[in-house]
Write a protein that holds these residues in place. Structure first.
Motif, PDB file in Angstrom:
ATOM      1  N   ILE A  75       0.023  18.508  60.410  1.00 35.00           N
ATOM      2  CA  ILE A  75      -0.636  19.621  59.728  1.00 35.00           C
ATOM      3  C   ILE A  75      -1.876  19.147  58.983  1.00 35.00           C
ATOM      4  CG2 ILE A  75       0.764  19.512  57.622  1.00 35.00           C
ATOM      5  CD1 ILE A  75      -0.103  22.782  59.337  1.00 35.00           C
ATOM      6  N   ILE A  76      -1.938  17.838  58.704  1.00 32.11           N
ATOM      7  CA  ILE A  76      -3.065  17.267  57.970  1.00 32.11           C
ATOM      8  C   ILE A  76      -3.635  16.086  58.738  1.00 32.11           C
ATOM      9  CG2 ILE A  76      -3.683  15.947  55.909  1.00 32.11           C
ATOM     10  CD1 ILE A  76      -1.852  17.686  54.328  1.00 32.11           C
ATOM     11  N   THR A  77      -4.959  16.070  58.863  1.00 32.80           N
ATOM     12  CA  THR A  77      -5.684  14.919  59.382  1.00 32.80           C
ATOM     13  C   THR A  77      -6.400  14.322  58.185  1.00 32.80           C
ATOM     14  OG1 THR A  77      -5.981  16.024  61.508  1.00 32.80           O
ATOM     15  CG2 THR A  77      -7.388  14.121  61.057  1.00 32.80           C
ATOM     16  N   ALA A  78      -5.801  13.295  57.594  1.00 38.72           N
ATOM     17  CA  ALA A  78      -6.327  12.701  56.361  1.00 38.72           C
ATOM     18  C   ALA A  78      -7.775  12.277  56.548  1.00 38.72           C
ATOM     19  CB  ALA A  78      -5.481  11.507  55.945  1.00 38.72           C
ATOM     20  N   GLY A  79      -8.632  12.715  55.612  1.00 42.69           N
ATOM     21  CA  GLY A  79     -10.046  12.367  55.654  1.00 42.69           C
ATOM     22  C   GLY A  79     -10.902  13.341  56.434  1.00 42.69           C
ATOM     23  N   ASN A  80     -10.281  14.340  57.096  1.00 43.84           N
ATOM     24  CA  ASN A  80     -11.056  15.290  57.878  1.00 43.84           C
ATOM     25  C   ASN A  80     -10.425  16.679  57.784  1.00 43.84           C
ATOM     26  OD1 ASN A  80     -12.547  16.719  59.754  1.00 43.84           O
ATOM     27  ND2 ASN A  80     -12.582  15.058  61.245  1.00 43.84           N
ATOM     28  N   ALA A  81     -10.882  17.450  56.818  1.00 40.59           N
ATOM     29  CA  ALA A  81     -10.324  18.785  56.603  1.00 40.59           C
ATOM     30  C   ALA A  81     -10.575  19.695  57.801  1.00 40.59           C
ATOM     31  CB  ALA A  81     -10.914  19.406  55.337  1.00 40.59           C
ATOM     32  N   GLU A  82     -11.724  19.565  58.436  1.00 43.01           N
ATOM     33  CA  GLU A  82     -12.071  20.430  59.568  1.00 43.01           C
ATOM     34  C   GLU A  82     -11.082  20.277  60.725  1.00 43.01           C
ATOM     35  OE1 GLU A  82     -14.559  22.740  59.558  1.00 43.01           O
ATOM     36  OE2 GLU A  82     -14.972  22.167  57.491  1.00 43.01           O
ATOM     37  N   LYS A  83     -10.469  19.111  60.878  1.00 46.30           N
ATOM     38  CA  LYS A  83      -9.508  18.882  61.960  1.00 46.30           C
ATOM     39  C   LYS A  83      -8.061  19.066  61.499  1.00 46.30           C
ATOM     40  CE  LYS A  83     -12.296  15.955  64.894  1.00 46.30           C
ATOM     41  NZ  LYS A  83     -12.402  14.702  65.635  1.00 46.30           N
ATOM     42  N   SER A  84      -7.862  19.413  60.242  1.00 49.03           N
ATOM     43  CA  SER A  84      -6.518  19.621  59.693  1.00 49.03           C
ATOM     44  C   SER A  84      -6.084  21.063  59.922  1.00 49.03           C
ATOM     45  CB  SER A  84      -6.501  19.313  58.199  1.00 49.03           C
ATOM     46  OG  SER A  84      -6.773  17.958  57.981  1.00 49.03           O
ATOM     47  N   LYS A  85      -4.915  21.210  60.524  1.00 46.81           N
ATOM     48  CA  LYS A  85      -4.409  22.558  60.804  1.00 46.81           C
ATOM     49  C   LYS A  85      -4.165  23.350  59.523  1.00 46.81           C
ATOM     50  CE  LYS A  85      -2.243  21.423  65.110  1.00 46.81           C
ATOM     51  NZ  LYS A  85      -2.450  21.339  66.250  1.00 46.81           N
ATOM     52  N   LEU A  86      -3.732  22.676  58.467  1.00 45.37           N
ATOM     53  CA  LEU A  86      -3.498  23.366  57.197  1.00 45.37           C
ATOM     54  C   LEU A  86      -4.781  24.054  56.730  1.00 45.37           C
ATOM     55  CD1 LEU A  86      -1.690  23.999  54.709  1.00 45.37           C
ATOM     56  CD2 LEU A  86      -2.504  21.861  53.736  1.00 45.37           C
ATOM     57  N   TYR A  87      -5.869  23.314  56.714  1.00 41.80           N
ATOM     58  CA  TYR A  87      -7.152  23.875  56.284  1.00 41.80           C
ATOM     59  C   TYR A  87      -7.622  24.947  57.262  1.00 41.80           C
ATOM     60  CZ  TYR A  87     -12.062  24.175  54.993  1.00 41.80           C
ATOM     61  OH  TYR A  87     -13.294  24.639  54.624  1.00 41.80           O
ATOM     62  N   GLU A  88      -7.453  24.691  58.551  1.00 41.74           N
ATOM     63  CA  GLU A  88      -7.884  25.655  59.570  1.00 41.74           C
ATOM     64  C   GLU A  88      -7.170  26.989  59.385  1.00 41.74           C
ATOM     65  OE1 GLU A  88      -7.262  26.454  64.328  1.00 41.74           O
ATOM     66  OE2 GLU A  88      -7.121  24.389  63.613  1.00 41.74           O
ATOM     67  N   TYR A  89      -5.834  26.948  59.209  1.00 41.77           N
ATOM     68  CA  TYR A  89      -5.061  28.182  59.068  1.00 41.77           C
ATOM     69  C   TYR A  89      -5.432  28.945  57.801  1.00 41.77           C
ATOM     70  CZ  TYR A  89      -2.025  26.340  62.790  1.00 41.77           C
ATOM     71  OH  TYR A  89      -1.532  25.855  63.966  1.00 41.77           O
ATOM     72  N   LEU A  90      -5.780  28.226  56.746  1.00 41.11           N
ATOM     73  CA  LEU A  90      -6.166  28.881  55.490  1.00 41.11           C
ATOM     74  C   LEU A  90      -7.524  29.566  55.598  1.00 41.11           C
ATOM     75  CD1 LEU A  90      -5.116  26.161  52.893  1.00 41.11           C
ATOM     76  CD2 LEU A  90      -4.040  28.391  53.231  1.00 41.11           C
ATOM     77  N   THR A  91      -8.408  29.033  56.444  1.00 39.88           N
ATOM     78  CA  THR A  91      -9.779  29.545  56.500  1.00 39.88           C
ATOM     79  C   THR A  91     -10.031  30.512  57.650  1.00 39.88           C
ATOM     80  OG1 THR A  91     -10.475  27.558  57.718  1.00 39.88           O
ATOM     81  CG2 THR A  91     -10.761  27.548  55.305  1.00 39.88           C
ATOM     82  N   LEU A  92      -9.035  30.740  58.495  1.00 41.49           N
ATOM     83  CA  LEU A  92      -9.197  31.733  59.559  1.00 41.49           C
ATOM     84  C   LEU A  92      -9.356  33.120  58.936  1.00 41.49           C
ATOM     85  CD1 LEU A  92      -6.447  30.573  62.084  1.00 41.49           C
ATOM     86  CD2 LEU A  92      -8.907  30.579  62.487  1.00 41.49           C
ATOM     87  N   PRO A  93     -10.008  34.049  59.640  1.00 40.27           N
ATOM     88  CA  PRO A  93     -10.097  35.419  59.111  1.00 40.27           C
ATOM     89  C   PRO A  93      -8.694  35.992  58.899  1.00 40.27           C
ATOM     90  CG  PRO A  93     -11.495  35.146  61.050  1.00 40.27           C
ATOM     91  CD  PRO A  93     -10.696  33.901  60.917  1.00 40.27           C
ATOM     92  N   GLU A  94      -8.540  36.795  57.872  1.00 42.52           N
ATOM     93  CA  GLU A  94      -7.218  37.302  57.508  1.00 42.52           C
ATOM     94  C   GLU A  94      -6.552  38.097  58.629  1.00 42.52           C
ATOM     95  OE1 GLU A  94      -5.021  39.600  53.832  1.00 42.52           O
ATOM     96  OE2 GLU A  94      -7.039  38.838  53.539  1.00 42.52           O
ATOM     97  N   GLY A  95      -7.318  38.698  59.507  1.00 37.32           N
ATOM     98  CA  GLY A  95      -6.748  39.466  60.617  1.00 37.32           C
ATOM     99  C   GLY A  95      -6.250  38.602  61.762  1.00 37.32           C
ATOM    100  N   ASP A  96      -6.601  37.327  61.786  1.00 35.78           N
ATOM    101  CA  ASP A  96      -6.187  36.412  62.857  1.00 35.78           C
ATOM    102  C   ASP A  96      -4.682  36.162  62.776  1.00 35.78           C
ATOM    103  OD1 ASP A  96      -5.663  33.725  64.169  1.00 35.78           O
ATOM    104  OD2 ASP A  96      -7.807  33.954  64.618  1.00 35.78           O
ATOM    105  N   ASP A  97      -4.021  36.119  63.936  1.00 36.58           N
ATOM    106  CA  ASP A  97      -2.570  35.906  63.976  1.00 36.58           C
ATOM    107  C   ASP A  97      -2.150  34.572  63.382  1.00 36.58           C
ATOM    108  OD1 ASP A  97      -2.153  38.366  65.123  1.00 36.58           O
ATOM    109  OD2 ASP A  97      -1.998  37.588  67.178  1.00 36.58           O
ATOM    110  N   ASN A  98      -3.024  33.554  63.432  1.00 39.81           N
ATOM    111  CA  ASN A  98      -2.686  32.231  62.917  1.00 39.81           C
ATOM    112  C   ASN A  98      -3.076  32.029  61.453  1.00 39.81           C
ATOM    113  OD1 ASN A  98      -1.506  31.225  65.292  1.00 39.81           O
ATOM    114  ND2 ASN A  98      -3.516  30.787  66.148  1.00 39.81           N
ATOM    115  N   HIS A  99      -3.731  33.031  60.854  1.00 42.77           N
ATOM    116  CA  HIS A  99      -4.124  32.906  59.442  1.00 42.77           C
ATOM    117  C   HIS A  99      -2.883  32.772  58.571  1.00 42.77           C
ATOM    118  CE1 HIS A  99      -6.250  33.581  55.669  1.00 42.77           C
ATOM    119  NE2 HIS A  99      -5.273  34.412  55.350  1.00 42.77           N
ATOM    120  N   MET A 100      -2.949  31.837  57.644  1.00 43.12           N
ATOM    121  CA  MET A 100      -1.855  31.637  56.702  1.00 43.12           C
ATOM    122  C   MET A 100      -2.403  31.696  55.294  1.00 43.12           C
ATOM    123  SD  MET A 100       0.987  31.363  58.192  1.00 43.12           S
ATOM    124  CE  MET A 100       1.071  31.797  59.919  1.00 43.12           C
ATOM    125  N   PRO A 101      -1.659  32.249  54.374  1.00 41.25           N
ATOM    126  CA  PRO A 101      -0.416  32.981  54.525  1.00 41.25           C
ATOM    127  C   PRO A 101      -0.652  34.284  55.283  1.00 41.25           C
ATOM    128  CG  PRO A 101      -1.026  32.756  52.194  1.00 41.25           C
ATOM    129  CD  PRO A 101      -2.096  32.146  53.000  1.00 41.25           C
TER     130      PRO A 101
END
Length: 181
Positions: free
Chosen positions: A89-115
């Protein structure tokens, strides 16, 4: 019995007890969690005092020891390092490649957006703090003072302090939507 089982299928195993957890503040099961101001941000632990409260408030409801959506737990450093069904879920040193960061920054309507839609969303400051922590290598035991701070993150960190006079990131009414209805 059928109603209970159907409710458990559609709403989750804890749908009857979740209001009790919220009332009694059981943060491990997604109950009400209140972030407390940090006395000295520079001496605070980056994960434990800055990032973990964000995860507790926004993520533990679905990713804890009792409930692991996507086979992912976010309630311990070991679980975060392990990841979920989609890998790390985390790529240490690279937020852009970290799924945690990706899911948080997706548009809210996206199915993968978290929460998910309808759950309390992280603030821009919350997301910036998580991004900063990941960019610094996602350390679990380092103090804030040991990490580099950009001009963008300095005021956000200062706002967490009880001494700095800035506003804390704890919303006074977390269940009230920020957008005008």
């Amino acid at each position: 019995v059928t109603g209970h089982l159907g409710g458990s299928l559609t709403h989750g195993d804890d749908y009857l007890t979740q209001p009790l957890a919220a009332a009694f503040g059981d943060e491990a099961t997604g109950g009400k969690f209140e972030r407390k101001p940090i006395a000295n941000v520079e001496e605070a632990l980056a994960y434990q005092d800055v990032v973990q409260p964000i995860l507790a408030e926004k993520c533990y409801q679905c990713h804890n020891n009792k409930k692991q959506k996507g086979d992912l737990r976010l309630d311990s450093p070991e679980a975060i390092q392990k990841g979920g069904e989609n890998g790390a879920i985390i790529t240490a040193g690279n937020a852009e490649k970290s799924k945690l960061y990706e899911y948080l920054t997706l548009p809210e309507g996206d199915d993968n957006h978290m929460p998910p839609k309808g759950k309390p969303q992280p603030t821009e400051n919350d997301i910036a703090l998580i991004e900063w922590w990941i960019q610094q290598g996602a350390p679990f035991v380092k103090k804030v003072s040991a990490l580099q701070k950009t001009d963008k993150i300095k005021p956000i960190l200062a706002s967490l302090s009880s001494v700095g006079g800035g506003e804390t990131s704890t919303p006074s009414m977390p269940d009230v939507p920020a957008d005008k209805v």
